[in-house]
Design a protein around this motif. Structure first.
Motif, short mmCIF file in Angstrom:
data_model
loop_
_atom_site.label_atom_id
_atom_site.label_comp_id
_atom_site.label_asym_id
_atom_site.label_seq_id
_atom_site.Cartn_x
_atom_site.Cartn_y
_atom_site.Cartn_z
N UNK A 68 -4.19 33.48 19.52
CA UNK A 68 -5.35 33.59 20.41
C UNK A 68 -5.46 32.37 21.33
N UNK A 69 -5.16 31.20 20.81
CA UNK A 69 -5.16 29.97 21.61
C UNK A 69 -4.11 30.07 22.73
N UNK A 70 -2.94 30.57 22.39
CA UNK A 70 -1.88 30.73 23.40
C UNK A 70 -2.33 31.73 24.46
N UNK A 71 -2.92 32.83 24.03
CA UNK A 71 -3.40 33.85 24.97
C UNK A 71 -4.42 33.27 25.94
N UNK A 72 -5.39 32.55 25.44
CA UNK A 72 -6.42 31.98 26.31
C UNK A 72 -5.83 30.94 27.27
N UNK A 73 -4.97 30.09 26.75
CA UNK A 73 -4.34 29.07 27.59
C UNK A 73 -3.43 29.72 28.64
#
Length: 109
Positions: A68-73
């Motif tokens: 999820x962190x990768x997706x948002x970034x």
């Protein structure tokens, strides 16, 4: 033991040999960090690199929160750099004497 910096260098070299163009490394946002951002043909690829030599597979350290962190970034990168086109998330596992590239773990949104 392979430290994270060496693992990322190995992963970048590996991707370059496969014809990828490295766009950015260690891209940070308030949501987290993306180890490598590269272009593979028309696709923008967000790459998470994991290394290790212990009993636990380095890829087991990737959880739903990390994805999820990768997706948002990734969304922020695309907006900030006015980049369009297909995207995907890949994982690279670096262990002594071996590099494994898992492509398309997550494909766009």
């Amino acid at each position: 033991m392979i430290d994270w910096k060496k693992a990322e260098n190995i992963a970048c070299d590996f991707l370059k040999k496969k014809g990828y163009r490295i766009l950015e490394r260690n891209y940070r946002t308030r949501y987290g960090e993306i180890d490598i951002i590269a272009r593979d043909g028309k696709e923008i690829v967000f790459v998470e690199v994991k290394s290790g030599t212990g009993r636990v597979d380095p890829l087991e350290r990737i959880d739903r929160r990390k994805v999820r962190s990768i997706e948002r970034s990734a969304r922020i990168f695309m907006i900030q750099n006015d980049v369009e086109g297909p995207i995907r998330v890949d994982f690279i596992r670096v262990t002594p004497g071996r590099v494994d590239h898992l492509e398309g773990i997550w494909l766009g949104w």
